[in-house]
Design an enzyme around this catalytic site. Structure first.
Site, PDB file in Angstrom:
ATOM      1  N   LEU A 140       0.864  -1.174   0.000  1.00 25.27           N
ATOM      2  CA  LEU A 140       0.000   0.000   0.000  1.00 25.27           C
ATOM      3  C   LEU A 140       0.900   1.224   0.000  1.00 25.27           C
ATOM      4  O   LEU A 140       1.814   1.321   0.818  1.00 25.27           O
ATOM      5  CB  LEU A 140      -0.894   0.026   1.244  1.00 25.27           C
ATOM      6  N   ASP A 141       0.644   2.166  -0.916  1.00 24.36           N
ATOM      7  CA  ASP A 141       1.429   3.395  -0.957  1.00 24.36           C
ATOM      8  C   ASP A 141       1.270   4.176   0.349  1.00 24.36           C
ATOM      9  O   ASP A 141       0.268   4.019   1.054  1.00 24.36           O
ATOM     10  CB  ASP A 141       0.968   4.278  -2.119  1.00 24.36           C
ATOM     11  N   PRO A 142       2.230   5.061   0.662  1.00 23.81           N
ATOM     12  CA  PRO A 142       2.072   5.927   1.836  1.00 23.81           C
ATOM     13  C   PRO A 142       0.766   6.726   1.810  1.00 23.81           C
ATOM     14  O   PRO A 142       0.181   7.009   2.857  1.00 23.81           O
ATOM     15  CB  PRO A 142       3.294   6.851   1.752  1.00 23.81           C
TER      16      PRO A 142
END
Length: 302
Positions: free
Chosen positions: A46-48
């Site tokens: 999951l991206d930041p």
């Protein structure tokens, strides 16, 4: 004098609610430290920018993490219409702007057109590798790498909210789907452009956020409380069929040998258990009809 922290051989699956602002790997390392785990791995980045469900496998559960990595997932996405950005999300610089004259019925029609088997071009701001280097590293250097479209499946899209400029949708999709790219493609189809304003993962396979815990909650727990929120190792593969083996068959299987069970006819992988209910690992029926071990637990064979 510095002392090394003792690592624990702890096994199980943690349903983590990842916060905004940190990468999946940073979240993984925090969990690994809190559990003092010798081995850990997450099941899909999951991206930041994104929050939500991040199942983390500890110890022997890592042997089955790829099944969650390959599983379907669902997301709630906030999409901003009328502008595109360099990264496809809110963190990038605005590249284009256009007036938004879209009606809700037009938006819903486009969303339904996106359902099914589609081709997606992976974004430059992604962790995919080109010649051993992540695409986002090239993007930060201003280098554009040609990318081939990849097949993905959008199982369903539900429009949750639309205010004329932004909308929220819940997307159920196959592994490898980039919601940023989906948002951009929707904006392109609408003729006004779009970028992703926010993203939250809701489900991975049969797991959801209902029993997920945050890093802050874990940090406030005792070690016993943290251990208690772990799911069993076989939770990652609970959709697989079950085969129970008698004591002799279990013994020989754990030595790596094929065993027989009368009346068995199962296609694909299945879970193996002892008569006492202990999870042994995964097996598969051979063309000869025997059961072959495919992935066994370390403790089961000790």
């Amino acid at each position: 004098m510095q002392f090394k922290r003792v690592k624990r051989n702890i096994d199980g699956v943690l349903l983590l609610d990842k916060p905004l602002g940190i990468s999946s790997n940073q979240a993984l390392q925090m969990v690994k430290r809190l559990y003092q785990a010798a081995k850990a791995g997450h099941t899909g980045s999951l991206d930041p920018l994104a929050s939500g469900l991040l199942p983390i496998c500890l110890g022997e559960a890592t042997k089955f993490s790829h099944f969650l990595l390959d599983a379907d997932k669902s997301y709630r996405a906030l999409v901003t219409l009328g502008s595109t950005t360099t990264t496809g999300d809110v963190e990038g610089e605005i590249m284009t702007q256009a007036p938004v004259t879209v009606t809700q019925s037009e938006l819903e029609a486009i969303l339904q057109d996106m359902v099914g088997d589609i081709l997606q071009v992976p974004p430059m701001y992604s962790a995919l590798k080109h010649e051993g280097k992540a695409l986002y590293a090239y993007a930060r250097e201003g280098v554009e790498i040609p990318r081939k479209p990849r097949p993905v499946t959008i199982h369903a899209i539900a429009l949750e909210r639309f205010d004329g400029k932004q909308f929220e949708m819940v997307v159920s999709c196959s592994k490898g789907t980039y919601i940023r790219t989906l948002a951009e493609d929707i904006g392109s189809r609408l003729g006004c452009g779009a970028h992703l304003g926010g993203l939250r993962r809701l489900t991975t396979a049969h797991f959801n956020l209902k029993n997920a815990v945050t890093i802050e909650q874990l940090d406030q727990m005792s070690q016993a409380e943290r251990d208690a929120v772990l799911l069993q190792v076989d939770a990652a593969i609970e959709d697989f069929p079950i085969v129970t083996l008698d004591a002799d068959s279990a013994f020989y299987l754990l030595q790596g040998q094929e065993v027989w069970k009368s009346g068995l006819s199962i296609s694909g992988l299945f879970r193996l258990y002892s008569e006492q209910g202990a999870f042994l690992g995964l097996g598969e029926q051979t063309s000869r009809g025997s059961i072959a071990p495919r992935r066994l637990l370390r403790q089961a064979g000790e």
